[in-house]
Design a protein around this motif. Structure first.
Motif, short mmCIF file in Angstrom:
data_model
loop_
_atom_site.label_atom_id
_atom_site.label_comp_id
_atom_site.label_asym_id
_atom_site.label_seq_id
_atom_site.Cartn_x
_atom_site.Cartn_y
_atom_site.Cartn_z
N ALA A 13 0.85 -1.19 0.00
CA ALA A 13 0.00 0.00 0.00
C ALA A 13 0.88 1.24 0.00
O ALA A 13 1.94 1.26 0.65
N VAL A 14 0.46 2.25 -0.72
CA VAL A 14 1.26 3.48 -0.86
C VAL A 14 0.40 4.67 -0.43
O VAL A 14 -0.76 4.79 -0.83
N PHE B 30 -13.09 7.19 -2.25
CA PHE B 30 -11.96 6.48 -1.66
C PHE B 30 -10.91 6.22 -2.74
O PHE B 30 -11.23 5.67 -3.80
N THR B 31 -9.68 6.63 -2.46
CA THR B 31 -8.60 6.47 -3.44
C THR B 31 -7.56 5.51 -2.88
O THR B 31 -7.06 5.68 -1.77
N SER C 241 -9.86 0.82 4.81
CA SER C 241 -8.57 0.19 5.07
C SER C 241 -7.49 1.24 5.31
O SER C 241 -7.64 2.42 4.95
N CYS C 242 -6.41 0.80 5.94
CA CYS C 242 -5.28 1.71 6.20
C CYS C 242 -4.74 2.26 4.87
O CYS C 242 -4.84 1.61 3.82
N HIS C 243 -4.18 3.46 4.91
CA HIS C 243 -3.47 4.06 3.78
C HIS C 243 -4.38 4.39 2.60
O HIS C 243 -3.91 4.61 1.49
N THR C 244 -5.71 4.41 2.86
CA THR C 244 -6.67 4.77 1.82
C THR C 244 -7.13 6.20 2.04
O THR C 244 -7.47 6.59 3.16
N CYS D 129 -5.60 -3.96 9.24
CA CYS D 129 -5.71 -2.82 8.32
C CYS D 129 -6.87 -2.93 7.33
O CYS D 129 -7.07 -2.03 6.51
N GLY D 130 -7.62 -4.02 7.36
CA GLY D 130 -8.77 -4.11 6.46
C GLY D 130 -8.43 -4.63 5.08
O GLY D 130 -9.15 -4.35 4.11
#
Length: 506
Positions: A58-59, A107-108, A96-99, A75-76
């Motif tokens: 994830a970024v 949501f990106t 989720s995390c990092h979204t 984190c989902g």
């Protein structure tokens, strides 16, 4: 004078088709297929690779974060264990995390997909996708994923006791929260009605829970089998439950938000014709006591997608309310599931697997006429036991006109039947002569495929009496053995089976 008889010994080579056709999507690099799709509550990413299992990162603005066993459930993220089609699936919750979350409506996601190409070279493919909310949020939503339980609650939802918690225990919890509440968020777990634990959010995160506010909601997520969860029986079905409450002080009030989750953990079963799975119609740990209950809709689907009623009916799926239970049924071999062929202990077997998806939308009706809607979703892999599937050959006219050996035409006509859809005939051994199916015509043989309505297929193999490979014998009653040598490949593991068929000819 004794009649001349002709004998034929045939070995058949069968190949399991372990990798199906690639889904439509990206084909970069060579040997890799990637597809992604926004669904109503998550992003779906489907990756096929001829090399090792793909990996994901994830970024976000803070950097690159590997998605591995340590953080998937917290984190989902779900890297599905259901891989019947040979592909690896990632499901990323909208929370989720990092979204990047824009007002709980847009949501990106940004990911790196790491794959091994056909040349065994490691490659990274960046994937960025934005999903817009198409299905409005219910005031409370509970999802029972493969590896975690998640609840999201609107901040305006009242916090009241549920059927699974006594009024005395709830009053004690409420009093406790009032006494210790401060501006910092805390979470309180109630277990076995008398075990109460209160921890700060940072401690909850350390224990593997995720708890965070969004613009309009509160999100709580937990792996299965945590210390604060318990297994209870609801109408005879085992259910994993976490009774949780977030609380904090705000001005002159103590704000309490119910973040309880409940997920059935019972397996499905096979009745000989259908896969069946049952769940309680009223999930009492999520139903508040002292208020009305209204069931609004119950839906069924497969592979985390709901089906409309017409599609489910056309596939033969059933959804029945039987007293306190809801039972889902899927016929063996129905579209949406997968048939898998394998060999164990020299016996050819088959199983059928379906990844079921259940949704129940219900409401609490309060005395003033107001309602709070809950959307409860469950995912469950259900499969049959290994079922014996014996291929057979016939040389008499029991199934005309496919396999009647003809004296007039001087031709053997052998029927090979009961072959499942994921198995293909690739070669034939005629006594000591071996050739591929594609080369059969060059040798003067005819091999034809016959497809049956039940999903199986068969082959007819025609061989002239005067072929050089046919052995001749002179006897009143001549017997030869037909040996079947089949090879199957599933997930790059080669398995062999041997079976003996007897061919009688006089």
């Amino acid at each position: 004078m004794m009649a001349a008889s002709h004998g034929i010994s045939i070995g058949l080579l069968l190949l399991y088709l372990g990798v199906l056709g690639s889904p439509k999507g990206y084909s970069i690099p060579e040997g890799v297929a990637i597809q992604s799709e926004c669904r109503d509550r998550y992003l779906w990413v489907h990756v096929g690779s001829s090399g090792n299992t793909p990996q994901f990162e994830a970024v976000d603005a803070a950097g690159v974060h590997p998605i591995d066993e340590k953080n998937t459930s917290r984190c989902g993220y779900t890297i599905s264990k259901f891989k019947m089609d040979g592909y690896t699936t990632l499901r990323a919750s909208y929370f989720s995390c990092h979204t990047d979350n824009q007002n709980d409506e847009v949501f990106t996601f940004q990911f790196n997909i790491i794959v091994m190409d056909a040349k065994n070279q490691r490659s990274r493919y960046p994937l960025s996708q934005t999903c817009s909310l198409l299905l409005p949020w219910s005031q409370r939503e509970v999802i029972c994923e493969e590896d975690y339980m998640e609840v999201t609650v609107g901040r305006d939802v009242p916090c009241t006791t549920s059927e699974g918690t006594s009024k005395e225990a709830w009053r004690a919890a409420h009093s406790f929260a009032q006494n210790i509440a401060n501006s910092a968020w805390q979470v309180m777990f109630l277990k076995n009605e008398d075990e109460m634990a209160t921890i700060p959010i940072a401690e909850a995160h350390r224990l593997g829970y995720a708890l965070s506010p969004t613009p309009k909601r509160v999100v709580f997520r937990s792996p299965y089998r945590q210390n604060h969860s318990e297994i209870v029986m609801v109408d005879g079905v085992a259910v994993e439950v976490i009774h949780g409450t977030v609380f904090f002080s705000q001005k002159m009030m103590v704000v309490m938000i119910d973040i309880s989750v409940a997920c059935t953990i019972n397996p499905g079963y096979f009745d000989g014709a259908r896969l069946l799975w049952e769940t309680p119609r009223i999930m009492t740990p999520l139903v508040h006591s002292g208020f009305g209950f209204e069931s609004k809709q119950i839906n069924v689907g497969v592979e985390s997608q709901l089906l409309d009623e017409g599609t489910a009916r056309a596939r033969g799926y059933t959804l029945e309310v039987k007293g306190l239970m809801v039972q889902m049924g899927v016929p063996f071999g129905a579209e949406g599931g997968y048939r898998k062929s394998l060999v164990t202990n020299n016996i050819y077997r088959e199983m059928y697997v379906a990844f079921l998806f259940y949704e129940h939308v219900f409401s609490h009706v309060y005395t003033d006429g107001s309602t709070v809607e809950t959307r409860h979703r469950l995912l469950r892999v259900v499969d049959t036991p290994l079922l014996c599937r014996h291929p057979f050959t016939v040389d008499v006219d029991a199934l005309p006109p496919y396999h009647k050996t003809s004296f007039e035409e001087h031709t053997f006509n052998v029927y090979l039947g009961n072959i499942p859809h994921d198995v293909a005939l690739t070669g034939v051994k005629l006594n000591e002569k071996q050739f591929s199916v594609s080369d059969a015509a060059e040798h003067g043989y005819t091999i034809s495929k016959i497809v049956h309505a039940n999903g199986t297929h068969a082959y007819t193999i025609r061989v002239p009496f005067d072929d050089k490979a046919v052995r001749r014998a002179v006897s009143t009653f001549w017997i030869k053995h037909i040996s079947i040598n089949g090879a199957y490949s599933h997930e790059l593991q080669l398995l062999k089976w041997y079976n003996l068929f007897i061919f009688y000819f006089s």
